[in-house]
Design a protein around this motif. Structure first.
Motif, PDB file in Angstrom:
ATOM      1  N   ASP A 198      99.496  43.418 -24.044  1.00  0.00           N
ATOM      2  CA  ASP A 198     100.871  42.990 -24.292  1.00  0.00           C
ATOM      3  C   ASP A 198     101.612  43.781 -25.368  1.00  0.00           C
ATOM      4  N   GLU A 255     105.277  44.973 -15.935  1.00  0.00           N
ATOM      5  CA  GLU A 255     106.182  45.082 -17.075  1.00  0.00           C
ATOM      6  C   GLU A 255     105.717  44.203 -18.230  1.00  0.00           C
ATOM      7  N   VAL A 256     105.855  44.729 -19.435  1.00  0.00           N
ATOM      8  CA  VAL A 256     105.486  44.002 -20.645  1.00  0.00           C
ATOM      9  C   VAL A 256     106.747  43.743 -21.460  1.00  0.00           C
ATOM     10  N   GLU A 257     106.885  42.533 -21.948  1.00  0.00           N
ATOM     11  CA  GLU A 257     108.063  42.201 -22.747  1.00  0.00           C
ATOM     12  C   GLU A 257     108.064  42.993 -24.050  1.00  0.00           C
ATOM     13  N   PRO A 258     109.223  43.538 -24.437  1.00  0.00           N
ATOM     14  CA  PRO A 258     109.287  44.272 -25.705  1.00  0.00           C
ATOM     15  C   PRO A 258     109.034  43.355 -26.884  1.00  0.00           C
ATOM     16  N   SER A 307     103.808  37.918 -31.358  1.00  0.00           N
ATOM     17  CA  SER A 307     104.957  38.822 -31.343  1.00  0.00           C
ATOM     18  C   SER A 307     105.075  39.580 -32.658  1.00  0.00           C
ATOM     19  N   LYS A 361      97.124  40.842 -15.687  1.00  0.00           N
ATOM     20  CA  LYS A 361      98.275  39.975 -15.899  1.00  0.00           C
ATOM     21  C   LYS A 361      98.446  38.955 -14.770  1.00  0.00           C
TER      22      LYS A 361
END
Length: 390
Positions: A115, A189-192, A223, A148
């Motif tokens: 991630d 896709e990985v969240e920024p 995060s 994922k």
């Protein structure tokens, strides 16, 4: 020499295992001592064993060149806080996940390798390490996409788990797939991650840099943790704080007492070592100070220079990019920029080669202790963010 006790590898034919030489075991053990706890020393040892054994084996069986990513010299800052090692084969990114587990019934991939956008791999290789018998086995692999979509995520230890029967166990299929179907999707896709302010980063480093905090990776929301680690300069600083080693990236210290060992491993040197640096240190001479770092960009040799035309206490510095090719020109389209420590732009922080040019240079006045991060487009080989502290 064996340093750990573990039972023999099960369910795998011994003849198919990769042997770990005693030389590699000895070297890996010695090079894994400067970590904050016994657990992190063990983690570094297993990962180094895995890397030094599996990487040349892959090169031999596939006839390719593989490289640690981003660079062998900086992997200590990864292993201090997380299990796993990235290697690259051309544009393909593989993540080695070593384990001492006797039963190979699952792979557990730390969330960081899944991630954190710049860490995510194409493929994840499950590696069983048997230090007692000196054997390593790559027993299965999966993709980022499969991790994922199909895995069970454990919030307790922040890992993605995939069962044995869900992995592919013929490693040759990975190579054949990349050869025949290079465009097959391997990632999702990985969240920024959020941008951390300098104040946030310093607060986190002060808290997480305490070696008494045994599990820093689960002490704060992911995060924030991921954003801190993705910044190579902050991750390096975290390692320094947790292990108690001196600051490695002080330009003033490089000038006065010599370039740190780590910086030298990454290619930093003096433009003229013989005349610029003596036993008493550069600061005691009247010669201009020029520090250099060798770079490879698009297969060509370049040099990043940091120079102080006068007294280093004046705070005036020139940082520039030069080509080392025979033509001596930087191609049009190249961009060279400097950012603050927390990756913010400032006036006149970037220069662009509109046409082929001899150099790209930025002149600036800096306060004592100020940190800068350099970036170049196209990205240099094995690029890792560094905080140059002035």
């Amino acid at each position: 020499m064996n340093y750990l006790n573990s039972l023999p590898i099960s369910t795998i034919a011994i003849e198919s295992c990769i042997e770990i030489s005693e030389t590699i075991q000895d070297a890996a053990w010695q090079q894994s001592q400067n970590f904050s706890t016994l657990s992190t020393r063990l983690q570094a040892y297993l990962n180094r064993l895995c890397l030094l054994t599996v990487l040349p084996w892959l090169e031999e069986i596939w006839g390719i060149i593989a490289k640690p990513a981003p660079n062998l010299a900086v992997l200590h800052s990864f292993w201090e806080v997380v299990n796993g090692t990235a290697i690259t084969i051309n544009q393909t990114r593989l993540i080695l996940i070593p384990s001492l587990a006797i039963d190979i019934n699952e792979i557990r991939v730390p969330q960081e390798w899944v991630d954190i956008p710049s860490w995510a791999g194409d493929y994840y290789l499950a590696v069983q390490v048997n230090t007692e018998d000196g054997l390593v086995k790559v027993w299965g692999y999966t993709t980022h996409l499969q991790l994922k979509q199909q895995t069970n995520y454990s919030a307790g230890d922040r890992t993605y788990a995939l069962d044995y029967e869900d992995l592919i166990h013929d490693l040759d299929l990975l190579w054949v797939t990349r050869q025949l179907c290079p465009d097959i999707p391997t990632k999702t896709e990985v969240e920024p991650l959020p941008n951390l302010s300098l104040a946030q980063a310093n607060n986190l480093l002060e808290r997480l840099g305490n070696p008494g905090l045994i599990f820093p990776r689960i002490a704060i929301p992911f995060s924030l943790w991921g954003a801190l680690l993705e910044h190579g300069g902050w991750r390096q600083r975290l390692y320094e704080l947790r292990t108690g080693i001196p600051q490695q990236w002080s330009i003033i210290q490089w000038v006065q007492t010599g370039i740190s060992d780590l910086a030298q491993q990454l290619g930093w040197n003096y433009l003229d070592l013989e005349t610029s640096f003596g036993s008493r240190g550069i600061a005691q001479t009247n010669e201009p100070v020029i520090l250099t770092r060798h770079l490879i960009i698009a297969g060509q040799n370049y040099e990043l220079q940091v120079q102080s035309p006068g007294n280093i206490t004046s705070g005036f510095w020139i940082i520039e990019l030069q080509s080392l090719s025979l033509q001596g020109l930087i191609p049009s389209g190249f961009k060279f920029r400097l950012l603050t420590e927390d990756l913010q732009p400032f006036p006149d922080n970037e220069c662009v080669a509109d046409t082929a040019t001899e150099k790209l240079a930025i002149e600036l006045q800096l306060e004592a202790g100020e940190g800068l991060v350099w970036e170049i487009e196209p990205t240099p080989e094995n690029y890792e963010r560094e905080i140059l502290r002035f």
